[in-house]
Design a protein around this motif. Structure first.
Motif, PDB file in Angstrom:
ATOM      1  N   TRP A 104      54.167  23.744  46.187  1.00  0.00           N
ATOM      2  CA  TRP A 104      53.257  24.073  47.291  1.00  0.00           C
ATOM      3  C   TRP A 104      52.623  22.818  47.872  1.00  0.00           C
ATOM      4  CZ3 TRP A 104      48.098  23.649  48.589  1.00  0.00           C
ATOM      5  CH2 TRP A 104      47.673  24.429  49.652  1.00  0.00           C
ATOM      6  N   VAL A 105      52.146  21.933  47.007  1.00  0.00           N
ATOM      7  CA  VAL A 105      51.527  20.700  47.504  1.00  0.00           C
ATOM      8  C   VAL A 105      52.587  19.810  48.154  1.00  0.00           C
ATOM      9  CG1 VAL A 105      50.269  18.610  46.837  1.00  0.00           C
ATOM     10  CG2 VAL A 105      49.644  20.802  45.844  1.00  0.00           C
ATOM     11  N   GLY A 106      53.799  19.806  47.585  1.00  0.00           N
ATOM     12  CA  GLY A 106      54.871  19.031  48.200  1.00  0.00           C
ATOM     13  C   GLY A 106      55.184  19.510  49.601  1.00  0.00           C
ATOM     14  N   ARG A 107      55.287  20.815  49.783  1.00  0.00           N
ATOM     15  CA  ARG A 107      55.552  21.364  51.120  1.00  0.00           C
ATOM     16  C   ARG A 107      54.377  21.081  52.053  1.00  0.00           C
ATOM     17  NH1 ARG A 107      59.677  21.716  53.157  1.00  0.00           N
ATOM     18  NH2 ARG A 107      59.285  23.603  54.380  1.00  0.00           N
ATOM     19  N   TRP A 108      53.156  21.160  51.529  1.00  0.00           N
ATOM     20  CA  TRP A 108      51.968  20.855  52.336  1.00  0.00           C
ATOM     21  C   TRP A 108      51.992  19.406  52.801  1.00  0.00           C
ATOM     22  CZ3 TRP A 108      47.715  17.584  51.251  1.00  0.00           C
ATOM     23  CH2 TRP A 108      46.634  17.710  52.135  1.00  0.00           C
ATOM     24  N   PRO A 140      66.023   8.265  59.870  1.00  0.00           N
ATOM     25  CA  PRO A 140      64.564   8.197  59.689  1.00  0.00           C
ATOM     26  C   PRO A 140      63.894   9.559  59.603  1.00  0.00           C
ATOM     27  CG  PRO A 140      65.288   6.587  61.299  1.00  0.00           C
ATOM     28  CD  PRO A 140      66.478   7.415  60.985  1.00  0.00           C
ATOM     29  N   GLU A 141      64.354  10.531  60.432  1.00  0.00           N
ATOM     30  CA  GLU A 141      63.709  11.843  60.428  1.00  0.00           C
ATOM     31  C   GLU A 141      63.943  12.584  59.116  1.00  0.00           C
ATOM     32  OE1 GLU A 141      67.657  12.138  62.600  1.00  0.00           O
ATOM     33  OE2 GLU A 141      65.926  10.797  62.555  1.00  0.00           O
ATOM     34  N   GLU A 142      65.119  12.388  58.487  1.00  0.00           N
ATOM     35  CA  GLU A 142      65.381  13.010  57.192  1.00  0.00           C
ATOM     36  C   GLU A 142      64.659  12.261  56.074  1.00  0.00           C
ATOM     37  OE1 GLU A 142      69.390  13.898  56.124  1.00  0.00           O
ATOM     38  OE2 GLU A 142      69.988  14.310  58.196  1.00  0.00           O
ATOM     39  N   GLN A 143      64.660  10.944  56.164  1.00  0.00           N
ATOM     40  CA  GLN A 143      64.001  10.136  55.148  1.00  0.00           C
ATOM     41  C   GLN A 143      62.513  10.440  55.070  1.00  0.00           C
ATOM     42  OE1 GLN A 143      63.371   5.560  54.957  1.00  0.00           O
ATOM     43  NE2 GLN A 143      65.512   5.905  54.365  1.00  0.00           N
ATOM     44  N   ALA A 144      61.910  10.769  56.204  1.00  0.00           N
ATOM     45  CA  ALA A 144      60.472  11.043  56.242  1.00  0.00           C
ATOM     46  C   ALA A 144      60.104  12.291  55.454  1.00  0.00           C
ATOM     47  CB  ALA A 144      60.003  11.175  57.684  1.00  0.00           C
ATOM     48  N   GLN A 145      61.087  13.191  55.223  1.00  0.00           N
ATOM     49  CA  GLN A 145      60.816  14.435  54.477  1.00  0.00           C
ATOM     50  C   GLN A 145      61.131  14.297  52.987  1.00  0.00           C
ATOM     51  OE1 GLN A 145      62.128  18.172  56.425  1.00  0.00           O
ATOM     52  NE2 GLN A 145      62.911  16.844  58.055  1.00  0.00           N
ATOM     53  N   THR A 146      61.433  13.084  52.519  1.00  0.00           N
ATOM     54  CA  THR A 146      61.784  12.895  51.118  1.00  0.00           C
ATOM     55  C   THR A 146      60.573  12.434  50.312  1.00  0.00           C
ATOM     56  OG1 THR A 146      62.437  10.582  51.444  1.00  0.00           O
ATOM     57  CG2 THR A 146      64.142  12.275  51.741  1.00  0.00           C
ATOM     58  N   PHE A 147      60.658  12.633  49.005  1.00  0.00           N
ATOM     59  CA  PHE A 147      59.551  12.283  48.114  1.00  0.00           C
ATOM     60  C   PHE A 147      59.268  10.778  48.084  1.00  0.00           C
ATOM     61  CE2 PHE A 147      57.742  11.290  43.949  1.00  0.00           C
ATOM     62  CZ  PHE A 147      56.677  12.177  43.891  1.00  0.00           C
ATOM     63  N   PRO A 148      60.292   9.904  47.955  1.00  0.00           N
ATOM     64  CA  PRO A 148      59.982   8.473  47.870  1.00  0.00           C
ATOM     65  C   PRO A 148      59.350   7.900  49.126  1.00  0.00           C
ATOM     66  CG  PRO A 148      62.199   8.931  47.064  1.00  0.00           C
ATOM     67  CD  PRO A 148      61.727  10.160  47.751  1.00  0.00           C
ATOM     68  N   ALA A 149      59.516   8.583  50.270  1.00  0.00           N
ATOM     69  CA  ALA A 149      58.974   8.049  51.517  1.00  0.00           C
ATOM     70  C   ALA A 149      57.484   8.312  51.675  1.00  0.00           C
ATOM     71  CB  ALA A 149      59.729   8.657  52.707  1.00  0.00           C
ATOM     72  N   TRP A 199      49.200   8.301  47.614  1.00  0.00           N
ATOM     73  CA  TRP A 199      48.267   9.386  47.333  1.00  0.00           C
ATOM     74  C   TRP A 199      48.954  10.747  47.418  1.00  0.00           C
ATOM     75  CZ3 TRP A 199      46.910  13.424  50.530  1.00  0.00           C
ATOM     76  CH2 TRP A 199      47.229  13.297  51.898  1.00  0.00           C
ATOM     77  N   LYS A 200      49.944  10.885  48.305  1.00  0.00           N
ATOM     78  CA  LYS A 200      50.655  12.153  48.402  1.00  0.00           C
ATOM     79  C   LYS A 200      51.550  12.366  47.184  1.00  0.00           C
ATOM     80  CE  LYS A 200      50.786  13.075  53.376  1.00  0.00           C
ATOM     81  NZ  LYS A 200      51.675  13.380  54.530  1.00  0.00           N
ATOM     82  N   VAL A 243      52.437  15.350  42.077  1.00  0.00           N
ATOM     83  CA  VAL A 243      52.664  15.324  40.627  1.00  0.00           C
ATOM     84  C   VAL A 243      51.508  15.992  39.880  1.00  0.00           C
ATOM     85  CG1 VAL A 243      52.822  13.784  38.627  1.00  0.00           C
ATOM     86  CG2 VAL A 243      54.156  13.302  40.683  1.00  0.00           C
ATOM     87  N   ALA A 244      50.282  15.724  40.307  1.00  0.00           N
ATOM     88  CA  ALA A 244      49.111  16.277  39.607  1.00  0.00           C
ATOM     89  C   ALA A 244      48.951  17.769  39.837  1.00  0.00           C
ATOM     90  CB  ALA A 244      47.847  15.549  40.064  1.00  0.00           C
ATOM     91  N   ALA A 245      49.573  18.296  40.881  1.00  0.00           N
ATOM     92  CA  ALA A 245      49.352  19.697  41.250  1.00  0.00           C
ATOM     93  C   ALA A 245      49.818  20.668  40.175  1.00  0.00           C
ATOM     94  CB  ALA A 245      50.069  19.996  42.570  1.00  0.00           C
TER      95      ALA A 245
END
Length: 377
Positions: free
Chosen positions: A31-35, A94-103, A107-108, A113-115
């Motif tokens: 949920w936090v990842g999608r947010w 770039p548009e796909e990379q922006a939706q990935t975790f490492p990008a 703080w995000k 991870v903490a969620a």
């Protein structure tokens, strides 16, 4: 044991305890990842080969694996245990990379991870608060009513009418708090503060070691001091009181958990007291036979433990990721790929070793090791 649940009920109870807790833990990550705008490639309850699954409109594969001992969310670009990008990630548009975790900014990534552990604590708070409102909380004042002759309390000089103010430096508000403070310190020197005749005084008591058996034949090594109370009553918990009550009980459980781990590390408690999945399954089946209150209380306890364990600073666990994020925030750069690979490889080996050790403890406590040895002989 005549009261022990059968295997089908034990397995069902185990799934009812672990399944929802793992799902909610992983859903917190999801949920936090999608947010945060991160695409999730897969959401799995269980490991191994997929039993059943489907793909939603966002491209997330929701599935159930055959080995029901955990779960995971795989975010886009998160292709290694250390969550490091690979060569293919660098070649994404770039548009796909922006939706990935490492990008994502630091703080995000830390929030995602903490969620999971935070969700487990929220679930526990809701369960404990709800049970308190539904059933009330046991209460009796922290006043000693009776003393067993020759007990640890008698040797320490405690007298009937003494009011216990604190145990091991922690203030107590009820007789139940005294029990909780003593039970997990068998054979230790425990400082007490008592009030007698309007004056406080400090004493040290050494709880006797007692091996208790429950109705299912489980053995527990606890501390006793030989004091009694006048009686207990169920005090109601209102909606306004429920959050404070839930936070207090959760804090008590966390404190006892950390104290128990400290006892093992210092050698004051045997690692044999810890159990793994088999013991959790056994206790799950036992608790479900005791009624809804006992079962939901156990679910709350497991939720707290799941959140706590995942926050330990061990690579492979959420706490390990957060530890390296803290290092990254301090150094203004992430540790090298080599350091991360070694750390997460070592973390995986450590977690696997602990699981083997705890499973060995389970087999020994059930008497199955002796049975296997007999068959081998």
């Amino acid at each position: 044991m005549p009261d022990a649940p059968g295997l089908p009920l034990t397995l069902l109870a185990f799934v009812l305890v672990l399944g929802p807790l793992v799902f909610l833990h992983e859903y917190g990550h999801y949920w936090v990842g999608r947010w945060c705008g991160v695409k999730a490639d897969a959401f799995s309850i269980g490991f191994g080969r997929e039993i059943i699954g489907w793909t939603d409109k966002n491209g997330t594969r929701w599935k159930i694996g055959w080995l029901q001992l955990g779960g995971y969310v795989q975010f886009a670009g998160d292709m290694s245990p250390a969550s490091q990008p690979d060569a293919a990630w660098r070649q994404l548009p770039p548009e796909e990379q922006a939706q990935t975790f490492p990008a994502q900014p630091l703080w995000k990534r830390a929030a995602i991870v903490a969620a999971g552990p935070v969700t487990n604590f929220i679930v526990a708070l809701l369960l404990i608060g709800g049970l308190g409102m539904a059933y009330g909380q046991p209460y009796s004042p922290p006043v000693v009513e009776t003393i067993q002759p020759g007990s640890a309390a008698a040797e320490a000089g405690i007298m009937p009418g003494d009011r216990v103010v604190s145990v091991a430096g922690k203030p107590v508000d009820s007789f139940e708090d005294i029990q909780m403070g003593i039970f997990y310190r068998p054979g230790e020197r425990v400082p007490l503060a008592i009030e007698r005749g309007g004056r406080q005084q400090a004493i040290v008591i050494v709880p006797r070691v007692s091996i208790e058996r429950d109705r299912f034949g489980n053995e527990y090594r606890i501390g006793i001091i030989g004091v009694g109370r006048a009686g207990a009553e169920l005090a109601p918990v209102s909606l306004v009181q429920a959050p404070g009550y839930a936070i207090g009980r959760t804090g008590d459980i966390l404190s006892l958990t950390m104290s128990t781990i400290g006892q093992v590390v210092s050698g004051r408690r045997s690692v044999k007291d810890f159990g793994g999945p088999l013991r959790i399954a056994k206790i799950s089946g036992e608790q479900v036979t005791l009624g809804l209150f006992s079962f939901l209380s156990f679910v709350a306890l497991m939720s707290i433990n799941l959140g706590f364990i995942n926050l330990l600073p061990i690579p492979m666990l959420d706490g390990g990721h957060l530890m390296f994020y803290a290092i990254e925030a301090t150094l203004r750069r992430p540790p090298s790929r080599r350091v991360l690979d070694w750390a997460f490889g070592g973390g995986f080996a450590f977690v696997a070793l602990i699981m083997v050790l705890f499973t060995f403890n389970d087999l020994h406590s059930f008497g199955w090791l002796n049975a296997l040895a007999g068959l081998a002989g």
